[in-house]
Design an enzyme around this catalytic site. Structure first.
Site, PDB file in Angstrom:
ATOM      1  N   GLY A 267       3.620  -5.729   3.803  1.00 14.83           N
ATOM      2  CA  GLY A 267       5.040  -5.783   4.079  1.00 14.83           C
ATOM      3  C   GLY A 267       5.654  -4.398   4.059  1.00 14.83           C
ATOM      4  O   GLY A 267       5.004  -3.398   3.749  1.00 14.83           O
ATOM      5  N   VAL A 268       6.931  -4.340   4.396  1.00 17.16           N
ATOM      6  CA  VAL A 268       7.644  -3.072   4.464  1.00 17.16           C
ATOM      7  C   VAL A 268       8.077  -2.661   3.061  1.00 17.16           C
ATOM      8  O   VAL A 268       8.467  -3.499   2.261  1.00 17.16           O
ATOM      9  CB  VAL A 268       8.871  -3.192   5.385  1.00 17.16           C
ATOM     10  CG1 VAL A 268       9.671  -1.903   5.410  1.00 17.16           C
ATOM     11  CG2 VAL A 268       8.439  -3.576   6.793  1.00 17.16           C
ATOM     12  N   GLY A 269       8.025  -1.363   2.764  1.00 18.46           N
ATOM     13  CA  GLY A 269       8.592  -0.878   1.517  1.00 18.46           C
ATOM     14  C   GLY A 269       7.708   0.072   0.742  1.00 18.46           C
ATOM     15  O   GLY A 269       6.602   0.425   1.144  1.00 18.46           O
ATOM     16  N   ASN A 270       8.246   0.471  -0.405  1.00 20.02           N
ATOM     17  CA  ASN A 270       7.627   1.501  -1.218  1.00 20.02           C
ATOM     18  C   ASN A 270       6.287   1.066  -1.788  1.00 20.02           C
ATOM     19  O   ASN A 270       5.327   1.842  -1.820  1.00 20.02           O
ATOM     20  CB  ASN A 270       8.574   1.868  -2.363  1.00 20.02           C
ATOM     21  CG  ASN A 270       8.606   3.358  -2.624  1.00 20.02           C
ATOM     22  OD1 ASN A 270       8.546   4.141  -1.688  1.00 20.02           O
ATOM     23  ND2 ASN A 270       8.699   3.742  -3.879  1.00 20.02           N
ATOM     24  N   GLU A 292       2.410  -6.575  10.747  1.00 27.60           N
ATOM     25  CA  GLU A 292       3.637  -6.607  11.562  1.00 27.60           C
ATOM     26  C   GLU A 292       4.109  -5.214  11.939  1.00 27.60           C
ATOM     27  O   GLU A 292       4.469  -4.962  13.087  1.00 27.60           O
ATOM     28  CB  GLU A 292       4.767  -7.271  10.788  1.00 27.60           C
ATOM     29  CG  GLU A 292       4.582  -8.725  10.502  1.00 27.60           C
ATOM     30  CD  GLU A 292       5.709  -9.217   9.630  1.00 27.60           C
ATOM     31  OE1 GLU A 292       6.362 -10.181  10.042  1.00 27.60           O
ATOM     32  OE2 GLU A 292       5.943  -8.636   8.555  1.00 27.60           O
TER      33      GLU A 292
END
Length: 502
Positions: A267-270, A292
């Site tokens: 997923g997106v993020g840190n 994705e």
């Protein structure tokens, strides 16, 4: 070369203001964009000004906005500020949009990203009046050179009554050849298997098709994508990443997955970027990604050779990484495949490839149910995005988060999730900075002990154990014991007192 090589489409070139005027009140508009990549930069801004002027004159002017996923302030933000959106779907991350959704002035439909195209084809959201799609160029045949995201563009171009194209000269034309646009999807009963058995398989064509007769405007732009610069990876993210990578090493050691893993989704993020950074210093090589979005960390892994190839539907790159991608697009197109999101997130393909998924969460309860969308049960954050596509269908599905939020006043591990996006049946593992709980093969009560002892912050563990023991005493059913009078008490305490601590 002229970015608009097709004479007929070049003749339809006009200003963003003139193009926006072709969008009428009540239109459903399919916009390109997936994260802050390849969303239209000019027409939405011009449209927002026209909507604002109409409202000032006492006229009603609102539209439906459909996208691939989140976009950027020039699209979601500008339209929200003038109250120009009636219905937004399927995913958003804009503060102004979120504000209006939560106050009830904007309707929002949060659906799985793999479901968008077939749901739209079936007409559940009504007619798609207009598509506004950003591309890198138009070739002499009228085919479109995709830009830094694909998302739902194929569907929008296929079914929209009219099409507005933004040709953005900021994108490198060397992107041509990176994309794989598959035109073989069908609705039941005509659906056939997606012909993919490997993340690097190409099954489509490199350009998007559009009927030139439907194109009513072509707008030239030259503006960069807008994604947030990633924060430096903090210690908590590194600790979570370390637990996840140790877990993967163990899965290899016991023979469940091969030495080069199975295709990875993040997923997106840190935290996701921390996991990717950890892969570069770990024992795994010749890794493939089926995900994705491609973030900075994935590009670094492609540069180092740790990842052989990556399949996605969009970039989500910081400004420096986006510039690097543009400068070296010819090199990266040998390592990256961008697909429509109905393929990047296709349940059948995810299951077939045996994807290993790692996604973020808002909270998890002691039995392994995960909330990834709502704060305190009712306030939407961004949406489910593609996490459900991957959680339900991946071979291994892990959810990750720091164990607390709001300076320690919120426990991410709670007695009962205040909203459930991913049931216990779809969650293989949960990880915080304190450890990773492998939940596979465990009954609910064993999961509860594992999650509390492994993932919860020590400050909240005694209270979680106290609740769990109490629930076993008072519950008439012992499979998943709860005291419903107390199960959401932690959330109510936070709403009343600003902390979950008793």
């Amino acid at each position: 070369m002229d970015r608009i090589a097709h004479p007929g489409l070049r003749a339809k070139e006009m200003s963003a203001e003139d193009a926006a005027a072709l969008i009428r009140p009540g239109h459903n508009v399919g916009m390109s964009g997936f994260t802050g990549a390849a969303y239209p930069k000019a027409v939405p801004v011009a449209l927002a000004k026209q909507i604002g002027a109409a409202h000032a004159a006492g006229q009603d002017f609102r539209i439906g906005v459909w996208t691939g996923a989140s976009t950027a302030p020039e699209l979601d933000g500008e339209l929200a500020l003038v109250d120009g959106v009636d219905l937004r779907m399927p995913y958003q991350s804009d503060p102004e949009t979120r504000k209006r959704i939560n106050e009830g002035s904007m309707n929002y439909c949060d659906i799985h990203l793999s479901h968008v195209a077939p749901t739209v084809w079936q007409g559940f959201f009504g007619r798609l009046d207009t598509a506004v799609v950003e591309v890198a160029g138009i070739d002499e045949h009228g085919d479109l050179i995709p830009a830094s995201s694909v998302g739902n563009n194929k569907t929008w171009l296929d079914i929209a009554d009219q099409v507005i194209l933004e040709v953005n000269e900021w994108h490198s034309l060397e992107l041509l050849g990176m994309h794989d646009i598959y035109y073989g999807t069908e609705l039941p009963p005509n659906r056939v298997p997606i012909p993919m058995t490997h993340p690097a398989d190409r099954i489509g064509q490199t350009t998007l098709r559009v009927d030139p007769e439907k194109v009513v405007a072509v707008v030239r732009t030259n503006a960069p994508d807008r994604n947030s610069t990633l924060k430096p990876v903090d210690d908590i993210s590194k600790q979570i990443a370390g637990h996840f990578l140790e877990f993967l090493e163990h899965q290899v050691k016991v023979g469940r997955i091969p030495k080069n893993l199975l295709p990875l989704q993040s997923g997106v993020g840190n935290i996701a970027n921390a996991v990717l950074a950890g892969l570069d210093s770990g024992p795994f090589r010749n890794i493939y990604a089926y995900t994705e979005v491609i973030q900075d960390g994935m590009v670094d892994l492609l540069d180092s050779g740790t990842v052989a190839k990556a399949s996605a539907t969009a970039f989500s790159l910081s400004p420096p990484a986006a510039e690097r991608m543009n400068e070296r697009a010819a090199e990266y197109r040998e390592k990256i495949i961008l697909r429509p999101q109905e393929i990047s997130n296709h349940p059948e393909v995810i299951r077939r490839l045996g994807v290993i998924a790692c996604n973020g969460m808002v909270e998890a309860d002691i039995y392994g149910n995960v909330n990834s969308t709502h704060v305190m049960g009712t306030r939407i954050m961004n949406g489910i995005g593609g996490s459900g596509d991957f959680a339900r269908n991946s071979l291994i599905s892990c959810f990750v988060s720091p164990s607390t939020a709001k300076g320690g006043d919120i426990s991410v591990i709670v007695p009962m999730a205040s909203h459930v996006d991913h049931t216990e049946h779809d969650v293989s593992a949960i990880a915080t900075e304190w450890g990773l709980a492998d939940l596979r093969g465990l009954s609910p009560k064993k999961r509860a002990k594992k999650i509390i002892d492994t993932c919860a912050h020590p400050d909240f563990r005694p209270a979680l154990h106290e609740y769990f023991e109490w629930a076993q005493k008072v519950s008439k059913a012992q499979h998943t014991p709860h005291d419903l009078s107390k199960a959401l008490g932690w959330h109510q305490r936070f709403l009343d007192e600003g902390t979950m601590h008793s």
